[in-house]
Write a protein that holds these residues in place. Structure first.
Motif, PDB file in Angstrom:
ATOM      1  N   ARG A   1       0.805  -1.224   0.000  1.00  0.00           N
ATOM      2  CA  ARG A   1       0.000   0.000   0.000  1.00  0.00           C
ATOM      3  C   ARG A   1       0.839   1.276   0.000  1.00  0.00           C
ATOM      4  O   ARG A   1       0.272   2.362   0.108  1.00  0.00           O
ATOM      5  CB  ARG A   1      -0.943  -0.013   1.195  1.00  0.00           C
ATOM      6  CG  ARG A   1      -2.029  -1.082   1.100  1.00  0.00           C
ATOM      7  CD  ARG A   1      -2.862  -1.121   2.372  1.00  0.00           C
ATOM      8  NE  ARG A   1      -3.874  -2.180   2.319  1.00  0.00           N
ATOM      9  CZ  ARG A   1      -5.185  -1.978   2.359  1.00  0.00           C
ATOM     10  NH1 ARG A   1      -5.667  -0.752   2.420  1.00  0.00           N
ATOM     11  NH2 ARG A   1      -6.018  -2.993   2.328  1.00  0.00           N
ATOM     12  N   GLY A   2       2.164   1.134  -0.101  1.00  0.00           N
ATOM     13  CA  GLY A   2       2.972   2.333  -0.272  1.00  0.00           C
ATOM     14  C   GLY A   2       4.005   2.625   0.790  1.00  0.00           C
ATOM     15  O   GLY A   2       4.691   3.649   0.715  1.00  0.00           O
ATOM     16  N   ALA A   3       4.128   1.764   1.811  1.00  0.00           N
ATOM     17  CA  ALA A   3       5.144   1.994   2.826  1.00  0.00           C
ATOM     18  C   ALA A   3       6.535   1.979   2.196  1.00  0.00           C
ATOM     19  O   ALA A   3       6.795   1.280   1.211  1.00  0.00           O
ATOM     20  CB  ALA A   3       5.060   0.935   3.926  1.00  0.00           C
ATOM     21  N   ARG A   4       7.441   2.767   2.755  1.00  0.00           N
ATOM     22  CA  ARG A   4       8.807   2.844   2.229  1.00  0.00           C
ATOM     23  C   ARG A   4       9.597   1.577   2.534  1.00  0.00           C
ATOM     24  O   ARG A   4      10.361   1.083   1.696  1.00  0.00           O
ATOM     25  CB  ARG A   4       9.531   4.039   2.841  1.00  0.00           C
ATOM     26  CG  ARG A   4      10.946   4.241   2.305  1.00  0.00           C
ATOM     27  CD  ARG A   4      11.719   5.250   3.149  1.00  0.00           C
ATOM     28  NE  ARG A   4      10.934   6.462   3.380  1.00  0.00           N
ATOM     29  CZ  ARG A   4      11.265   7.403   4.258  1.00  0.00           C
ATOM     30  NH1 ARG A   4      12.347   7.250   5.019  1.00  0.00           N
ATOM     31  NH2 ARG A   4      10.516   8.473   4.393  1.00  0.00           N
ATOM     32  N   SER A   5       9.426   1.060   3.760  1.00  0.00           N
ATOM     33  CA  SER A   5      10.158  -0.139   4.162  1.00  0.00           C
ATOM     34  C   SER A   5       9.429  -0.810   5.313  1.00  0.00           C
ATOM     35  O   SER A   5       8.596  -0.194   5.995  1.00  0.00           O
ATOM     36  CB  SER A   5      11.589   0.216   4.600  1.00  0.00           C
ATOM     37  OG  SER A   5      11.571   1.013   5.777  1.00  0.00           O
ATOM     38  N   VAL A   6       9.749  -2.086   5.523  1.00  0.00           N
ATOM     39  CA  VAL A   6       9.193  -2.813   6.657  1.00  0.00           C
ATOM     40  C   VAL A   6      10.259  -3.738   7.227  1.00  0.00           C
ATOM     41  O   VAL A   6      11.028  -4.356   6.487  1.00  0.00           O
ATOM     42  CB  VAL A   6       7.927  -3.612   6.262  1.00  0.00           C
ATOM     43  CG1 VAL A   6       8.243  -4.686   5.233  1.00  0.00           C
ATOM     44  CG2 VAL A   6       7.277  -4.246   7.483  1.00  0.00           C
ATOM     45  N   THR A   7      10.318  -3.787   8.542  1.00  0.00           N
ATOM     46  CA  THR A   7      11.162  -4.739   9.264  1.00  0.00           C
ATOM     47  C   THR A   7      10.238  -5.745   9.928  1.00  0.00           C
ATOM     48  O   THR A   7       9.354  -5.369  10.710  1.00  0.00           O
ATOM     49  CB  THR A   7      12.020  -4.037  10.326  1.00  0.00           C
ATOM     50  OG1 THR A   7      12.863  -3.077   9.687  1.00  0.00           O
ATOM     51  CG2 THR A   7      12.887  -5.032  11.078  1.00  0.00           C
ATOM     52  N   LEU A   8      10.415  -7.021   9.593  1.00  0.00           N
ATOM     53  CA  LEU A   8       9.535  -8.081  10.083  1.00  0.00           C
ATOM     54  C   LEU A   8      10.305  -8.932  11.090  1.00  0.00           C
ATOM     55  O   LEU A   8      11.364  -9.488  10.761  1.00  0.00           O
ATOM     56  CB  LEU A   8       9.053  -8.947   8.922  1.00  0.00           C
ATOM     57  CG  LEU A   8       8.348  -8.170   7.794  1.00  0.00           C
ATOM     58  CD1 LEU A   8       9.225  -8.145   6.548  1.00  0.00           C
ATOM     59  CD2 LEU A   8       6.988  -8.755   7.473  1.00  0.00           C
TER      60      LEU A   8
END
Length: 199
Positions: free
Chosen positions: A64-71
């Motif tokens: 949906r457009g987030a720059r980055s994600v840490t999982l």
């Protein structure tokens, strides 16, 4: 199997670990993300997905457009599933926008870089005690950018999340949302307000 609901990776099917996790249903995710889209949006958000499980929440945010994600997840099986799911949606997402960390949430939070996540999606086990959830939120504070949105998924019958000082919890504008057995408690982190409280 579950799916990415909206965005660039819409309808992509992703796996869930066969055991040890409690995936958030598609219906609950759709309700949560519609609510977040209307309130804060996802464009350029820097997202932390704690207790990530399949990674569905973090990957939905990326789609949906987030720059980055840490999982972050402590289960090797979950981490392997997340890595697989990243490959499934990789062509639709910005290169190197997803990072996977195999660690306990508490361990990651204690050692992470400070002050840069703008959104946290936390899905702890429903049997995690209220005090432990509160401690997690306290430990998160140094990692949050001012104005960060924090969401905690709890069982609908559990006690209302006790937000530490500096969080603006659910209100008329940021209502708790319940979908099936899942309840999403939301709050905004205000670094300046927290600093003033501790002067």
């Amino acid at each position: 199997m579950t799916r990415i609901i909206a965005g660039t990776a819409r309808s992509r099917r992703i796996k869930v670990p066969s055991e040890g996790t409690r995936p958030t249903s598609d219906r609950a995710r759709e309700g949560l993300f519609s609510s977040l889209q209307a309130r804060v949006g996802f464009q350029d958000q820097v997202v932390l997905d704690l207790f990530a499980g399949s990674g569905a929440l973090g990957l939905e945010a990326l789609s949906r457009g987030a720059r980055s994600v840490t999982l972050v997840d402590s289960s090797p099986q979950a981490v392997a599933t997340i890595k697989h799911n990243i490959q499934v949606v990789a062509k639709e997402l910005p290169k190197d926008s997803a990072r996977v960390v195999e660690a306990k949430a508490s361990t990651f939070v204690a050692g992470a870089q400070q002050g840069y996540f703008t959104m946290v999606l936390a899905d702890p086990p429903y049997d995690l005690g209220d005090d432990a959830v509160h401690e997690m939120l306290c430990a998160l504070q140094p990692l949050l950018a001012d104005g960060a949105m924090v969401v905690v998924e709890r069982h609908r019958d559990s006690a209302q999340t006790q937000w530490p000082d500096g969080f603006e919890p659910t209100s008329q504008k940021l209502k708790k949302r319940t979908f099936g057995i899942a309840r999403f408690d939301m709050a905004l982190w205000r670094r300046v307000a927290h600093a003033e409280m501790n002067e």
